[in-house]
Design an enzyme around this catalytic site. Structure first.
Site: not given
Ligand SMILES: Cc1cc2nc3c(=O)[nH]c(=O)nc-3n(C[C@H](O)[C@H](O)[C@H](O)COP(=O)(O)OP(=O)(O)OC[C@H]3O[C@@H](n4cnc5c(N)ncnc54)[C@H](O)[C@@H]3O)c2cc1C
Length: 421
Positions: A91, A225, A324
């Site tokens: 994109h 947007y 987001p």
């Molecule tokens: C609607 C929406 C749209 C988004 N759009 C974008 C986008 O377009 N671009 C972008 O860059 N970001 C976007 N984001 C943000 C992005 O999804 C998050 O920032 C990303 O998932 C962060 O990754 P992470 O690995 O830090 O955490 P997570 O993906 O949340 O992974 C954390 C993991 O830890 C596990 N966990 C939690 N607690 C425990 C526990 N006690 N014991 C064991 N495991 C546990 C969970 O099950 C999960 O699998 C969006 C978020 C949302 C909600």
């Protein structure tokens, strides 16, 4: 910090069926945890990943979709990009709408690179497959319930699991040199830092977004947007069959306040373009599709300024959540893990813990720069009405959109930040 011998051939050593020993215990199999685990595995550093959810759940959890250019390059350099190279879509253009007028910004041409749209659940699924195929261990359905020994030589992760034979509950322990808290904002890692050593800074915007996923092709190839007097509306392609939509709402709204008819009516109204304008794409073609996700998000950003405590390191949403707006959360999570992996590798290979001890100090400026961009963009697409005059605010927003469509430094800076050059 002392150097610890590498366990080169295995991700862990099993002490009993309930006790494991590894070098880095990774809590969370999201983008942050998986990228970290793969980089450690590649470097021959033993690690185990634990997630409270099933594999199926984490591989189908739809959230982000936009990968920055620099993150795609990083994934490619490390051999983690097979799926996104095959199925990701590039994109390079986004469109803003205000008072029915279209402002088209070819940010990819300005920055000389592109976003790749590839849904987060595909990223996660690809990384899991690769890690396991290379001999890695992920304990799914293992919620971590306690973390201890953060100030000692040996940290211990306690998790719950089910006995394979009679399904009775069992407690397992993973001893490790370090714990990577990659378990998101509501995980246990950040909550394990003593309150008197923990510091976080929050901005609550008082805005909600109704986040929707619909089984319908996007009405345009580009992101839209729409800035409307009723509030923001957005459209973001995800796959050829699925599109993400957003509608600004009250953060107190419930999903039940938004029946389907109201959703499609508001999307059409807020995204409408003037009939006498040249390019009307995205207006007539907006057709309703089956809604497969509907949830209210509270727009806020939180930065944990203690990204390390003892031998615990926070990465991704566990350390910071970002609205987001600008699509930065997953990208920031992967960038944390890239740096953290490098720091672990330097420690285990050279016995040099400097990068680890400077983890917070090194990551925070990048985190804040990303938050700053998201905050700027949030103020562009919402009328926060801080001046006391909505009209004044709207005029400012129009002036900003006109500058974004120009060829100057303002537009170029936006392009580079947005695409993640
Ligand atoms: C609607 C929406 C749209 C988004 N759009 C974008 C986008 O377009 N671009 C972008 O860059 N970001 C976007 N984001 C943000 C992005 O999804 C998050 O920032 C990303 O998932 C962060 O990754 P992470 O690995 O830090 O955490 P997570 O993906 O949340 O992974 C954390 C993991 O830890 C596990 N966990 C939690 N607690 C425990 C526990 N006690 N014991 C064991 N495991 C546990 C969970 O099950 C999960 O699998 C969006 C978020 C949302 C909600």
């Amino acid at each position: 910090m002392d150097t610890v011998n590498q366990e080169k051939d295995a991700s862990h050593s099993v002490k009993t069926d309930r006790q494991f020993r590894t070098q880095v215990g990774v809590v969370g199999a999201g983008p942050a945890g998986l990228v970290l685990a793969l980089l450690l595995q590649q470097a021959g550093i033993a690690c185990i990943v634990l997630d409270r959810q099933t594999r199926e759940y984490v591989e189908t959890r739809a959230r982000a979709g936009f990968l920055e250019h620099r993150i795609v390059e990083f994934l490619r350099r490390n051999g983690f990009s097979k799926g996104l190279d095959l199925r990701g879509v590039q994109h390079t253009t986004c469109e803003f709408r205000l008072e029915g007028r279209q402002y088209i910004v070819p940010y990819g041409d300005m920055a000389g690179c592109a976003h790749t749209v590839y849904p987060q659940q595909f990223v996660v699924s690809d990384l899991i497959e690769l890690f396991i195929a290379r001999g890695g261990t992920i304990l799914f359905s293992h919620p971590v319930v306690k973390i201890e020994g953060l100030e000692d030589d040996k940290a211990v992760i306690h998790c719950h699991a089910q006995n394979n034979i009679d399904h009775s509950p069992v407690v397992k322990q993973v001893e490790c040199d370090f714990i990577a808290g990659c378990d998101g904002f509501h995980g246990i890692a950040r909550a394990s830092i003593p309150p008197d050593r923990f510091s976080a800074v929050t901005r609550q915007y008082g805005i909600g977004w109704l986040a929707l996923l619909a089984e319908v092709p996007s009405s345009t190839e580009r992101v839209i947007y729409a800035l409307h007097e009723s509030g923001f509306a957005g459209q973001m392609p995800r796959t050829p069959q699925v599109t993400r939509f957003y509608l600004e709402c009250s953060p107190q709204d419930k999903e039940s306040d938004w029946p389907e008819e109201r959703i499609w009516h508001e999307l059409r109204k807020r995204m409408a373009v003037n009939s006498n304008d040249g390019d009307r794409s995205g207006n007539d073609e907006l057709v309703p599709g089956k809604l497969i996700e509907r949830r209210v998000l509270d727009m806020r950003s939180v930065v944990t300024e203690t990204m390390q405590y003892g031998n615990l390191f926070l990465a991704g949403d566990a350390a910071h959540i970002i609205t987001p707006v600008g699509a930065k959360g997953m990208n920031l999570a992967i960038a944390d893990s890239e740096f953290l992996a490098e720091a672990f590798i330097t420690y285990y290979r050279e016995g040099d813990g400097t990068h680890l001890s400077k983890y917070t100090e090194t990551r925070l400026p990048h985190v804040w720069q990303t938050i700053e961009f998201s905050d700027w963009m949030l103020r562009l697409i919402h009328n926060l009405d801080e001046s006391g005059s909505r009209t004044f605010s709207d005029r400012l927003r129009r002036a900003r959109l006109e500058r974004l469509c120009g060829q100057g430094d303002y537009a170029n800076t936006f392009a580079a930040n947005y695409v993640g050059k």
